[in-house]
Write an enzyme that holds these catalytic residues in place. Structure first.
Site, mmCIF file in Angstrom:
data_model
loop_
_atom_site.group_PDB
_atom_site.id
_atom_site.type_symbol
_atom_site.label_atom_id
_atom_site.label_comp_id
_atom_site.label_asym_id
_atom_site.label_seq_id
_atom_site.Cartn_x
_atom_site.Cartn_y
_atom_site.Cartn_z
ATOM 1 N N HIS A 75 0.686 -1.484 -0.190
ATOM 2 C CA HIS A 75 0.184 0.334 0.380
ATOM 3 C C HIS A 75 1.190 1.091 0.181
ATOM 4 O O HIS A 75 1.083 1.505 0.380
ATOM 5 C CB HIS A 75 -1.112 0.082 1.672
ATOM 6 C CG HIS A 75 -2.165 -0.938 1.168
ATOM 7 N ND1 HIS A 75 -3.224 -0.793 2.221
ATOM 8 C CD2 HIS A 75 -2.284 -1.551 0.438
ATOM 9 C CE1 HIS A 75 -3.925 -1.970 1.339
ATOM 10 N NE2 HIS A 75 -3.341 -2.778 0.597
ATOM 11 N N TYR A 203 -9.106 5.436 7.218
ATOM 12 C CA TYR A 203 -9.698 5.713 9.096
ATOM 13 C C TYR A 203 -10.608 6.409 9.360
ATOM 14 O O TYR A 203 -10.237 7.635 8.366
ATOM 15 C CB TYR A 203 -7.431 6.284 9.704
ATOM 16 C CG TYR A 203 -7.239 5.029 10.253
ATOM 17 C CD1 TYR A 203 -5.602 4.803 8.390
ATOM 18 C CD2 TYR A 203 -7.281 4.400 10.564
ATOM 19 C CE1 TYR A 203 -5.289 3.414 8.956
ATOM 20 C CE2 TYR A 203 -5.720 2.663 10.830
ATOM 21 C CZ TYR A 203 -4.934 2.853 10.369
ATOM 22 O OH TYR A 203 -4.245 2.265 10.272
ATOM 23 N N PRO A 295 -4.016 0.388 18.904
ATOM 24 C CA PRO A 295 -4.268 0.044 17.917
ATOM 25 C C PRO A 295 -3.463 1.039 16.705
ATOM 26 O O PRO A 295 -3.420 0.788 15.286
ATOM 27 C CB PRO A 295 -5.086 -1.656 17.236
ATOM 28 C CG PRO A 295 -6.314 -1.519 17.991
ATOM 29 C CD PRO A 295 -5.322 -0.524 19.374
ATOM 30 N N LYS A 299 1.362 0.296 15.430
ATOM 31 C CA LYS A 299 2.661 0.094 15.660
ATOM 32 C C LYS A 299 2.895 -1.093 16.374
ATOM 33 O O LYS A 299 4.485 -1.759 16.587
ATOM 34 C CB LYS A 299 3.016 0.948 16.969
ATOM 35 C CG LYS A 299 3.397 2.132 15.471
ATOM 36 C CD LYS A 299 3.811 2.498 14.886
ATOM 37 C CE LYS A 299 4.126 3.696 13.646
ATOM 38 N NZ LYS A 299 3.430 3.238 12.345
ATOM 39 N N TYR A 387 4.317 6.493 10.095
ATOM 40 C CA TYR A 387 2.977 5.290 9.994
ATOM 41 C C TYR A 387 3.842 4.643 9.380
ATOM 42 O O TYR A 387 4.175 3.584 9.581
ATOM 43 C CB TYR A 387 1.931 5.973 9.279
ATOM 44 C CG TYR A 387 1.661 4.851 8.899
ATOM 45 C CD1 TYR A 387 0.147 4.894 9.406
ATOM 46 C CD2 TYR A 387 1.229 4.121 7.678
ATOM 47 C CE1 TYR A 387 -1.180 4.397 10.194
ATOM 48 C CE2 TYR A 387 0.006 2.518 7.431
ATOM 49 C CZ TYR A 387 -0.741 2.831 8.516
ATOM 50 O OH TYR A 387 -2.633 2.105 8.584
HETATM 51 P P1 RFL Z 1 2.206 -11.836 21.394
HETATM 52 O O1 RFL Z 1 1.235 -11.922 20.381
HETATM 53 O O2 RFL Z 1 1.084 -11.574 22.609
HETATM 54 O O3 RFL Z 1 2.232 -13.264 22.347
HETATM 55 C C1 RFL Z 1 2.770 -13.567 23.067
HETATM 56 C C2 RFL Z 1 3.409 -15.252 23.759
HETATM 57 O O4 RFL Z 1 3.744 -14.934 24.926
HETATM 58 C C3 RFL Z 1 2.514 -16.711 25.395
HETATM 59 N N1 RFL Z 1 2.541 -16.510 27.213
HETATM 60 C C4 RFL Z 1 3.212 -17.513 27.828
HETATM 61 N N2 RFL Z 1 3.873 -18.514 27.829
HETATM 62 C C5 RFL Z 1 4.645 -19.141 28.535
HETATM 63 N N3 RFL Z 1 4.107 -19.304 29.402
HETATM 64 C C6 RFL Z 1 3.231 -18.233 29.818
HETATM 65 N N4 RFL Z 1 3.331 -17.463 30.679
HETATM 66 C C7 RFL Z 1 2.826 -17.165 28.801
HETATM 67 N N5 RFL Z 1 2.096 -16.316 29.169
HETATM 68 C C8 RFL Z 1 2.171 -16.020 27.485
HETATM 69 C C9 RFL Z 1 1.255 -16.474 24.576
HETATM 70 O O5 RFL Z 1 0.457 -17.559 24.493
HETATM 71 C C10 RFL Z 1 1.624 -16.233 22.641
HETATM 72 O O6 RFL Z 1 1.876 -17.033 22.059
HETATM 73 O O7 RFL Z 1 2.842 -11.148 22.243
HETATM 74 P P2 RFL Z 1 4.317 -10.925 21.095
HETATM 75 O O8 RFL Z 1 5.178 -11.728 20.629
HETATM 76 O O9 RFL Z 1 5.339 -9.438 21.252
HETATM 77 O O10 RFL Z 1 3.855 -9.798 20.220
HETATM 78 C C11 RFL Z 1 2.863 -8.810 19.160
HETATM 79 C C12 RFL Z 1 1.959 -8.437 18.843
HETATM 80 O O11 RFL Z 1 1.410 -9.926 19.172
HETATM 81 C C13 RFL Z 1 0.861 -7.263 19.090
HETATM 82 O O12 RFL Z 1 1.942 -6.201 19.626
HETATM 83 C C14 RFL Z 1 -0.110 -7.240 18.658
HETATM 84 O O13 RFL Z 1 -0.517 -7.856 18.058
HETATM 85 C C15 RFL Z 1 -1.405 -5.784 18.727
HETATM 86 N N6 RFL Z 1 -2.150 -5.705 18.271
HETATM 87 C C16 RFL Z 1 -2.147 -5.241 17.338
HETATM 88 N N7 RFL Z 1 -0.776 -4.900 15.867
HETATM 89 C C17 RFL Z 1 -0.508 -4.102 14.950
HETATM 90 O O14 RFL Z 1 0.007 -3.420 14.926
HETATM 91 N N8 RFL Z 1 -1.519 -4.186 15.012
HETATM 92 C C18 RFL Z 1 -3.299 -4.128 14.996
HETATM 93 O O15 RFL Z 1 -3.858 -4.197 13.944
HETATM 94 C C19 RFL Z 1 -3.272 -5.272 16.120
HETATM 95 N N9 RFL Z 1 -4.189 -5.381 16.494
HETATM 96 C C20 RFL Z 1 -3.543 -6.057 19.387
HETATM 97 C C21 RFL Z 1 -4.050 -6.344 17.834
HETATM 98 C C22 RFL Z 1 -3.079 -7.138 20.016
HETATM 99 C C23 RFL Z 1 -3.880 -7.730 20.247
HETATM 100 N N10 RFL Z 1 -4.247 -8.209 21.514
HETATM 101 C C24 RFL Z 1 -3.375 -8.019 22.491
HETATM 102 C C25 RFL Z 1 -4.948 -8.655 22.039
HETATM 103 C C26 RFL Z 1 -5.846 -6.765 18.208
HETATM 104 C C27 RFL Z 1 -5.892 -7.630 19.451
HETATM 105 C C28 RFL Z 1 -7.295 -8.160 19.772
HETATM 106 C C1 PHB Z 2 -5.419 -4.405 11.077
HETATM 107 O O1 PHB Z 2 -6.204 -4.893 9.866
HETATM 108 O O2 PHB Z 2 -5.460 -4.995 11.969
HETATM 109 C C2 PHB Z 2 -5.612 -2.958 11.960
HETATM 110 C C3 PHB Z 2 -5.165 -2.581 10.315
HETATM 111 C C4 PHB Z 2 -4.767 -1.066 10.723
HETATM 112 C C5 PHB Z 2 -4.462 -1.033 12.432
HETATM 113 C C6 PHB Z 2 -5.057 -1.361 13.053
HETATM 114 C C7 PHB Z 2 -5.431 -2.588 12.246
HETATM 115 O O3 PHB Z 2 -4.376 0.375 12.478
#
Ligand code: RFL
Ligand code: PHB
Length: 392
Positions: A75, A203, A295, A299, A387
């Site tokens: 994009h 957005y 989110p 980032k 961004y």
């Molecule tokens: P994760 O992905 O949470 O992975 C952590 C792993 O650790 C395990 N764990 C354990 N393992 C052993 N012993 C324990 N006691 C443990 N406790 C936990 C878990 O099972 C898991 O597998 O962290 P990591 O790797 O640092 O990655 C970070 C990303 O996942 C996170 O920053 C993003 O997903 C945040 N996030 C988003 N980021 C974006 O850039 N764009 C988004 O659109 C976006 N949407 C989101 C999101 C995070 C969400 N969360 C946390 C619920 C949407 C959601 C719903």
């Molecule tokens: C997504 O595709 O899940 C998404 C994209 C951009 C954002 C947050 C979530 O800022």
């Protein structure tokens, strides 16, 4: 108790832990990854969608960029909608860079495949994981698996276990400082196998609340609407969701939305959180274990990748040259970038959402900010630069 030894014990098999494991494997450093849940459970989580070019480069470096380059959607910009009109932000023109839309689920799948191919050990379904003695030179991690106690001795522990993990909590309270901001709303998100409404993300700031049109592919859409923290998923039928989404978009966009049954629907609260420092002796916190961003700036996953980069460079230097200089700098380098992304995510959030009980003054300030950012070349450039991701 069974005992084994490895160089780096990684707690958490999300994107941070898997990416670190893959980079280390590439230079011959052995790591064992522990996770409390199964691979299928991890792959069932629907999370991030937008990758900065720096994250893509790091995934290439880890040898997992092939599918991302063939299936990811490049994009060159995105739209911000307000006052019933779309305003384009051309990332390509403003920064010379683009972002890649490729879901976190797919990134994680590629990393799992690579890990299986290289035969390194991952242990899933572990309980009572305890990072221990990381203040000294001989750290170890203990855990239970199927009721049996295990111990892994290692040189370093990487706490990649997310916001609810154990690593951060293993640090004595007096050694850590935390900073937190909770926002008074959440995001209700759905996934549906319908074509995205536009080929770039939208957005939307609207009096009824924020909305985001995103995607996972040319025939899979990801949409979000700002919702109340009291809202329950069960009270949002698909019809209610589509109606609400369309009401928050400019007419021309709303008319083009293709609706269909959703197959995932969830509510996530919005939070900013940072812990300082990110290193405690031989324990390093990485990704969501150390910080959370709302989110809105896309980032979270990208920050996890930059932490992994800094830690990987530190470990590489330690094992190749016997120097701990880059490991000693890990916390400072990571936090410098983390706080800038925390600021950007907070700013995007306050600019684009409706806050309950906003005063008329605050509302006018938000409108002035949107107009300023979109009308000023400097404002647009700053938005675009953040961004696509600050350098690391
Ligand atoms: P994760 O992905 O949470 O992975 C952590 C792993 O650790 C395990 N764990 C354990 N393992 C052993 N012993 C324990 N006691 C443990 N406790 C936990 C878990 O099972 C898991 O597998 O962290 P990591 O790797 O640092 O990655 C970070 C990303 O996942 C996170 O920053 C993003 O997903 C945040 N996030 C988003 N980021 C974006 O850039 N764009 C988004 O659109 C976006 N949407 C989101 C999101 C995070 C969400 N969360 C946390 C619920 C949407 C959601 C719903
Ligand atoms: C997504 O595709 O899940 C998404 C994209 C951009 C954002 C947050 C979530 O800022």
């Amino acid at each position: 108790m069974t005992k084994r030894r490895t160089q780096v014990c990684i707690i958490g098999s999300g994107p941070s832990g898997l990416l670190l494991g893959q980079l280390l494997n590439g230079i011959g450093i052995e790591a064992i990854i522990l996770d409390r849940v199964s691979k299928d459970y991890i792959l069932g989580r629907v999370r991030a969608g937008v990758l900065e070019p720096g994250t893509v480069a790091l995934l290439d470096q880890a040898g997992v960029g092939k599918r991302l380059h063939s299936e990811g959607l490049v994009h060159d910009g995105f739209d911000i909608a307000f006052d019933g009109t779309l305003h384009n932000v051309s990332l390509k023109e403003l920064t010379g860079k683009s972002v890649t839309v490729y879901g976190q689920t797919e990134v994680t799948r590629d990393l799992f495949d690579a890990r299986e191919a290289c035969g390194q050990i991952s242990i899933h379904g572990v309980e009572d994981v305890r990072p221990t003695d990381f203040g000294g030179a001989t750290p170890h991690v203990t855990f239970l698996k199927d009721g049996v106690s295990h111990r892994i001795d290692c040189d370093f522990i990487a706490g990649c276990d997310g916001f609810h993990g154990v690593s951060r909590h293993a640090v004595p309270d007096e050694a850590i400082r935390t900073f937190e901001k909770l926002y008074p709303f959440g995001w209700l998100g759905i996934l549906a196998d319908v074509p995205p409404v536009r080929h770039e993300l939208v957005y939307a700031n609207h009096p009824r609340g924020f909305a985001l049109c995103s995607m996972r592919s040319c025939d899979r859409s990801r949409y979000y609407v700002q919702c109340s923290l009291e809202d329950r998923v069960e009270s949002w039928s698909d019809d209610r969701f589509w109606d609400e989404l369309r009401r928050r978009l400019p007419d021309s966009v709303a008319e083009a939305v293709t609706t269909g049954p959703s197959f995932e629907k969830s509510i996530a609260p919005l939070r900013s959180f940072v812990c300082e420092p990110m290193r405690f002796g031989r324990l390093f916190l990485v990704g969501d274990a150390a910080h959370i961003v709302p989110p809105t700036g896309a980032k979270g996953l990208n920050l996890a990748a930059s932490d992994v980069h800094y830690l990987f460079e530190g470990l590489r230097e330690f094992y190749a040259e016997g120097s701990s200089g880059a490991l000693d700098a890990y916390s400072m380098r990571a936090l410098d970038r983390v706080w800038k992304a925390v600021r950007f995510s907070w700013w995007m959030t306050i600019m684009l959402h409706r806050f309950p009980e906003t005063s008329e003054f605050d509302q006018r300030i938000q409108e002035a900010e949107l107009h300023y950012v979109m009308e000023s070349p400097a404002g647009r450039a700053s938005l675009a630069e953040n961004y696509v991701g600050l350098p690391f």
